[in-house]
Each structure stands twice: as structure tokens, then as C-alpha cells.
Design an enzyme around this catalytic site. Structure first.
Site, PDB file in Angstrom:
ATOM      1  CD  GLU A  16      52.562  37.438  15.520  1.00  0.00           C
ATOM      2  OE1 GLU A  16      51.617  37.562  15.150  1.00  0.00           O
ATOM      3  OE2 GLU A  16      53.378  37.636  16.701  1.00  0.00           O
ATOM      4  CG  ASP A  51      54.591  35.607  18.899  1.00  0.00           C
ATOM      5  OD1 ASP A  51      54.488  36.740  18.798  1.00  0.00           O
ATOM      6  OD2 ASP A  51      53.677  34.624  19.088  1.00  0.00           O
ATOM      7  CB  ILE A  95      53.186  41.094  22.018  1.00  0.00           C
ATOM      8  CG1 ILE A  95      54.022  42.435  22.439  1.00  0.00           C
ATOM      9  CG2 ILE A  95      51.710  41.518  22.408  1.00  0.00           C
ATOM     10  CD1 ILE A  95      53.060  43.750  21.902  1.00  0.00           C
ATOM     11  CG  ASP A  96      51.996  33.858  21.605  1.00  0.00           C
ATOM     12  OD1 ASP A  96      51.239  33.571  20.523  1.00  0.00           O
ATOM     13  OD2 ASP A  96      51.635  33.075  22.715  1.00  0.00           O
ATOM     14  CB  THR A 126      48.626  40.661  19.701  1.00  0.00           C
ATOM     15  OG1 THR A 126      49.823  40.475  19.078  1.00  0.00           O
ATOM     16  CG2 THR A 126      47.884  42.111  19.283  1.00  0.00           C
ATOM     17  CG  ASP A 150      52.170  31.504  17.678  1.00  0.00           C
ATOM     18  OD1 ASP A 150      52.325  33.086  18.293  1.00  0.00           O
ATOM     19  OD2 ASP A 150      51.456  31.517  16.372  1.00  0.00           O
TER      20      ASP A 150
END
Length: 288
Positions: A76, A96, A98-99, A101, A226
Site C-alpha cells: 500500500e 497492507d 495496517i488495514d 489506519t 484490501d
């Protein structure tokens, strides 16, 4: 040329590494959430990024690249900085760091690390680690989906009036986009469904489809990182993941419908008015 059996063992080994990396990255996130956060925005004022996002992605990719130097990586934060975001036939990690954020910034406990893996454009495995409670979701193509080692099974509900639906708002908040978003939600609520939920983490919402806790999920504006890991988990739990048009999933299209049953997925897809987002691979000479 390697055999199918050799490839299977190789991808199993890769998945073991992914599990270790997801846990390690999750521990970094757990510590970072307690610290002061430096927050900036990317495409829109609501599209947030923190130093922790970048540090966790660097940790994951640098470690994996050392172990698998011939593999490709889509992340990402590196994509946000202009690195190529295109899926080739090469073994490719889709990450990803930190999905959720925005959740992370507010210490709202729905934050995950997501690591997907594709070969020849086919998703092979997915690993998603819930950073706040330590829940680990895993799946490998043809081998089932699991939550902390317990096999997952989707809800097979086909009746929309008995469904709990999950979605996310997306980064666009202009009046026209919000009208479409709210119109889609109103149409489903009028079906009627049992309810609609927004939790702020696409990957964890999709995991709830795999566990059977909700019947369907839809979103416009998410990215390949995602959906990649979660798509494998849902499919291996017996669910269906498609494009919002009803066509097969296009990982770069930034739209998805997932459900426990194909009937539920197709019903939800038919209700949706589309919201247009630029493809993840838009600048690599692919179709618009």
C-alpha cells in the site's frame, strides 16, 4: 520445470513465513498504537497514513525480499509513493501493513495486517492478523480457511431479509459520491436486511464473511491489498467473491462483493449503483 507438488510445498513454506511476518508486524502495530502518532493524508483528507504504516510495510517487504529475492511485491505505502502496482505471472506478495489506519489513529480496535500471495495472477494464500486481539485468519487455495487453527465455514443464507451486510464508506466524500453510497445502503436496508455495519477495516469485515458472522460485504474504492488475502480466506471457507457487476473478481478494479452464497452475492451486486474509482493498475498501460 517444477512439478505441481513442488510448487505446493513451496507455497506452503511461503505461507509459513507470511504467518510469522504477520504476527511480528502485528506486535509492532500493538506497540505503535500506544505511542504518539504522526498522521498525514494521501489521496484525500480522509485517506490517512502514519509513520507506522510505512515502518511496518518496510519491515515486511525487506524481510520477505531477503528470503525471496526473485518475487515481486505490491504494498500500500510503496504504491502510494509511485512504485508499480501491477499483477504479473511472477510470484507476488500483496501487502497492507495496517488495514484500518483511521481506526489505528483513534485506537479503535479493528486493525489488521494483511498479506496475500498470487502466482500466475491466481491468489494462492492469504494471512490476516487482527492486531488488537491476536486473531489469525489463514487460507491456502485448496486447503481450507482457518481462524486460530479452527476451520471456517461461511453462512449459506440465501434470503436477503435474513442477512447482515457489511460495507465501508471509501475515501471519496464529495456530495455526489455520498448520495450514491447512501442510496446503495438505503436500497439494501429497504430490502429489508437485518442490518448494515461499517467497522473501518475492509480485511476484517471480509473475514467476518468467512466466519459466517455476516452474510455479505460490498465496497467501491478498496485496493488490491484490501481484498487479496481475504478473497482466498472467503473462497476457502465456501464463499463467493465477485465484481460488483456480477463478473469474476478483478483484483485491480477497486470494487467487490463477497458473500456466503453466490445467490446472496449476485443479489447484492444487482442492487448497487456504481461509484467510479481509478484502477490500481491505471498507470501501467492496462485497460481503464
Amino acid at each position: 520445470m517444477s512439478s505441481a507438488g513442488e510448487d505446493d510445498r513451496c507455497w506452503a513454506d511461503c505461507m509459513d513465513v507470511a504467518v510469522r511476518m504477520a504476527r511480528r508486524a502485528g506486535q509492532v502495530v500493538q506497540e505503535a498504537v500506544k505511542q504518539e502518532k504522526r498522521v498525514s493524508s494521501k489521496s484525500t483528507p480522509t485517506d490517512l497514513v502514519t509513520e507506522a504504516d510505512q515502518q511496518v510495510e518496510d519491515l515486511i517487504i525487506s524481510t520477505l525480499r531477503e528470503k525471496f529475492p526473485s518475487h515481486r511485491f505490491i504494498g500500500e505505502e510503496s504504491s502510494a509513493e509511485g512504485e508499480e502496482c501491477i499483477l504479473t505471472d511472477s510470484p507476488t506478495w500483496i501487502i497492507d501493513p495496517i488495514d484500518g489506519t483511521c481506526n489505528f489513529v483513534h485506537s479503535f480496535p479493528m486493525v489488521a495486517v494483511s498479506i496475500g500471495f498470487a502466482v500466475k495472477k491466481e491468489l494462492e494464500f492469504g494471512v490476516i492478523y487482527h492486531c488488537f486481539d491476536g486473531t489469525l485468519y489463514t487460507a491456502r487455495r485448496g486447503h481450507g480457511a482457518f481462524c486460530n487453527g479452527v476451520r471456517l465455514q461461511v453462512s449459506k443464507e440465501k434470503d436477503i431479509s435474513k442477512a447482515l451486510i457489511l460495507t465501508e464508506i471509501g475515501a471519496k466524500r464529495d456530495p455526489a459520491t455520498l448520495d450514491i453510497f447512501l442510496g446503495n445502503m438505503k436500497k439494501l436496508l429497504s430490502a429489508p436486511v437485518h442490518g448494515v455495519r461499517i467497522i473501518g477495516s475492509s480485511t476484517l469485515a471480509l473475514c467476518h464473511i468467512a466466519t459466517g458472522a455476516a452474510e455479505a460485504y460490498y465496497q467501491f474504492g478498496l485496493h488490491c491489498w484490501d481484498i487479496a488475502a481475504a478473497a482466498v480466506i472467503i473462497r476457502e471457507a465456501g464463499g463467493c467473491v465477485i465484481d460488483t457487476t456480477g463478473a469474476p473478481l478483478d483484483l485491480m478494479s477497486r470494487r467487490v462483493v463477497a458473500a456466503g452464497s453466490r445467490e446472496m452475492a449476485e443479489y447484492v451486486a444487482r442492487q448497487l449503483q456504481p461509484i467510479s474509482y481509478e484502477r490500481d493498475d491505471h498507470d501501467q498501460g492496462t485497460r481503464p
